[in-house]
Design an enzyme around this catalytic site. Structure first.
Site, PDB file in Angstrom:
ATOM      1  N   ALA A 170       0.823  -1.213   0.000  1.00  0.00           N
ATOM      2  CA  ALA A 170       0.000   0.000   0.000  1.00  0.00           C
ATOM      3  C   ALA A 170       0.854   1.259   0.000  1.00  0.00           C
ATOM      4  O   ALA A 170       0.534   2.244  -0.672  1.00  0.00           O
ATOM      5  CB  ALA A 170      -0.938   0.001   1.209  1.00  0.00           C
ATOM      6  N   ASP A 171       1.959   1.241   0.741  1.00  0.00           N
ATOM      7  CA  ASP A 171       2.857   2.395   0.753  1.00  0.00           C
ATOM      8  C   ASP A 171       3.423   2.649  -0.636  1.00  0.00           C
ATOM      9  O   ASP A 171       3.490   3.801  -1.094  1.00  0.00           O
ATOM     10  CB  ASP A 171       4.003   2.149   1.732  1.00  0.00           C
ATOM     11  CG  ASP A 171       3.558   2.210   3.178  1.00  0.00           C
ATOM     12  OD1 ASP A 171       3.685   3.287   3.777  1.00  0.00           O
ATOM     13  OD2 ASP A 171       3.084   1.189   3.693  1.00  0.00           O
TER      14      ASP A 171
END
Length: 399
Positions: A170-171
Site C-alpha cells: 500500500a505504501d
C-alpha cells in the site's frame, strides 16, 4: 558544450520531511529523474534507518529508499529547526510529508504558513486516512490500508484467513499515486502560470482504485468478491502450477487466443473447442477442470522443459522466481532492472533501477542512501548559516 542530456526533473527542488515509506518514496522517485532532493531527518536519524535487515549497522532499506537524496539532520519540533525548513521552502518546488494530520500545523508549518512563504510550493501530503474525515487523526500504516481497502479480504485461500502482502504494497502504490499527483501539480503550475497546491493522499484510496469493479458488482449484482487462492473470478485458467522438479510456474489466459494455445500446448485440443469454454465466464465456471488438466501436464515436466515447451506454443507462462533467480535472469540483466552502485558504507550494492524507462532521458540513481547528516553543513551554508551558527545548532541538538 556537452551532449549529455539533462534528466527530466533537473532544476526541481524537493524537500522530504516524511518518515518510512509512503511519503519519502515520492521524493525517491523524483530523485531518480534528476530532482534535487533534501531529506530532512531527525538528528536521531530517519525511522527507516532502524529497519532490518542491517549490514555493518546500516539499514539496507535506507540504502534503497534514501537513494539520490542529500541528508540534512534537523529537529522540526524546535523553533530553530522550523526556521531552517522555512528558509529551505523559499525556493523549493515540492515539500513531501506523511505525518499524522495536524502535526506540521502544530509546528507552524501547515499549508497556509508554507503557502505564504512560497506561493509556488506544492505540498504533497500522505497519511493513513487523509487530511479530512472522521478517521483523519487516526494513526495509519500501509497494513491498515491493505486490510480496509478490501485487498486482504480477497487475498488468500478460500478456507484460510485474509492475507496481507509480505512487503509494503500500500505504501508503494500510494507513493506512485502521489508522485503522479505531484507531476500533475507541477505541470499545472508551470504550464498555466498558477500557484502551488496541496495534495492529499490517503494510503487506502490508491489500493481501492486498483482492486477492480467491486463496488459496481456489489451495487448492480449484489455480489462481494471472496478469496479464491491464486485464481481470480474473471479469468481462467490463471494459477500457479507445480513442476516435476518442485519448481512452480504461473500462467494466465486473459485472451481467447492465449487460452487456445495453452490447451494445445498440453495436448487438450478438445478443451480448446469445447462449447463450455468459449467465453471467459464459461471458463471461470469450469476453473477446476482446466486447472486439473494443466497441472497434470506440468506436473510431469521439469521447469525448464515446461517453459521451453510453452514458448514454442506462445503460451503466457513464466517461472516463479526468488530474488536470486530474478537477478540471474538474462532478460532482467539485459534490461538493467537492477543497477550496481558504489556505496561509501557498504561497498558495491545492487538495487532496483529507475522506472519507467524514458528512452531519451532515462533516470539515474546518483548514490545509495547516504550516511545520516552527510550534507547538513553543506545545505545550511547555502542558507547563509555561518560555521559558528552551525556549531550552536549542533550543540543545541537542533541538527
Amino acid at each position: 558544450m556537452s551532449n549529455q542530456k539533462k534528466l527530466p526533473l533537473e532544476g526541481i527542488k524537493v524537500l522530504d520531511i516524511g518518515t518510512l515509506f509512503a511519503g519519502p518514496w515520492v521524493a525517491t522517485y523524483m530523485a531518480d529523474f534528476g530532482a534535487e532532493v533534501i531529506k530532512v531527518e531527525h538528528p536521531k536519524g530517519d525511522s527507516i534507518r532502524n529497519f532490518a535487515p542491517h549490514k555493518d549497522g546500516v539499514s539496507l532499506w535506507w540504502k534503497l529508499a534514501g537513494r539520490g537524496k542529500k541528508s540534512l539532520t534537523c529537529d522540526l519540533s524546535k523553533p530553530a529547526g522550523q526556521e531552517i525548513l522555512k528558509k529551505l521552502c523559499t525556493d523549493a518546488d515540492v515539500l513531501v510529508e506523511n505525518f499524522r494530520p495536524g502535526t506540521i500545523e502544530k509546528w507552524g508549518l501547515g499549508w497556509s504558513a508554507l503557502h505564504e512563504i512560497n506561493p509556488k510550493l506544492i505540498l504533497a501530503r500522505t497519511s493513513g486516512f487523509g487530511q479530512e474525515g472522521p478517521y483523519a487523526k487516526r494513526p495509519g500504516f500501509g497494513t491498515l490500508a491493505e486490510a480496509m481497502s478490501g485487498f486482504a479480504h480477497i487475498t488468500g485461500s478460500p478456507d484460510g484467513p485474509p492475507t496481507l502482502p509480505a512487503f509494503a504494497l500500500a505504501d508503494g502504490i500510494s507513493a506512485m499515486c502521489s508522485t503522479y499527483g505531484v507531476m500533475m501539480a507541477l505541470y499545472h503550475r508551470d504550464m498555466h502560470d498558477a500557484l502551488g497546491q496541496e495534495i492529499d493522499t490517503a494510503i487506502y484510496e490508491p489500493m481501492t482504485t486498483i482492486l477492480g469493479p467491486q463496488s459496481l458488482m456489489y451495487d448492480h449484482m449484489g455480489t462481494i468478491q471472496t478469496r479464491t487462492g491464486n485464481s481470480i473470478p474473471f479469468v481462467a485458467p490463471r494459477n500457479t502450477y507445480r513442476c516435476k522438479d518442485g519448481r512452480y510456474v504461473v500462467l494466465s489466459a486473459s485472451a481467447e487466443s492465449i487460452f487456445k494455445r495453452i490447451m494445445q500446448a498440453i495436448g487438450r485440443d478438445d478443451l480448446a473447442v469445447d462449447p463450455r469454454m468459449q467465453t471467459q465466464e464459461g471458463r471461470v465456471t469450469h476453473t477446476a477442470e482446466l486447472d486439473n488438466a494443466i497441472q497434470e501436464w506440468i506436473g510431469a515436466h521439469t521447469l525448464n522443459d515446461t517453459v521451453t515447451h510453452f514458448q514454442e506454443f506462445e503460451g503466457a507462462l513464466g517461472p516463479v522466481y526468488d530474488i536470486e533467480q530474478l537477478l540471474e535472469d538474462p532478460h532482467v540483466q539485459h534490461r538493467g532492472t537492477f543497477v550496481e552502485l558504489e556505496d561509501e558504507e557498504l561497498g558495491s550494492v545492487r538495487i532496483q533501477g529507475p522506472i519507467p524507462n524514458l528512452k531519451e532521458t532515462p533516470g539515474k540513481i546518483r548514490w545509495p542512501g547516504p550516511p545520516k547528516g552527510k550534507h547538513t553543513d553543506e545545505i545550511l551554508k547555502t542558507l547563509n548559516y555561518t560555521d559558528n551558527e552551525i556549531t550552536q545548532l549542533r550543540e543545541a541538538s537542533v541538527i
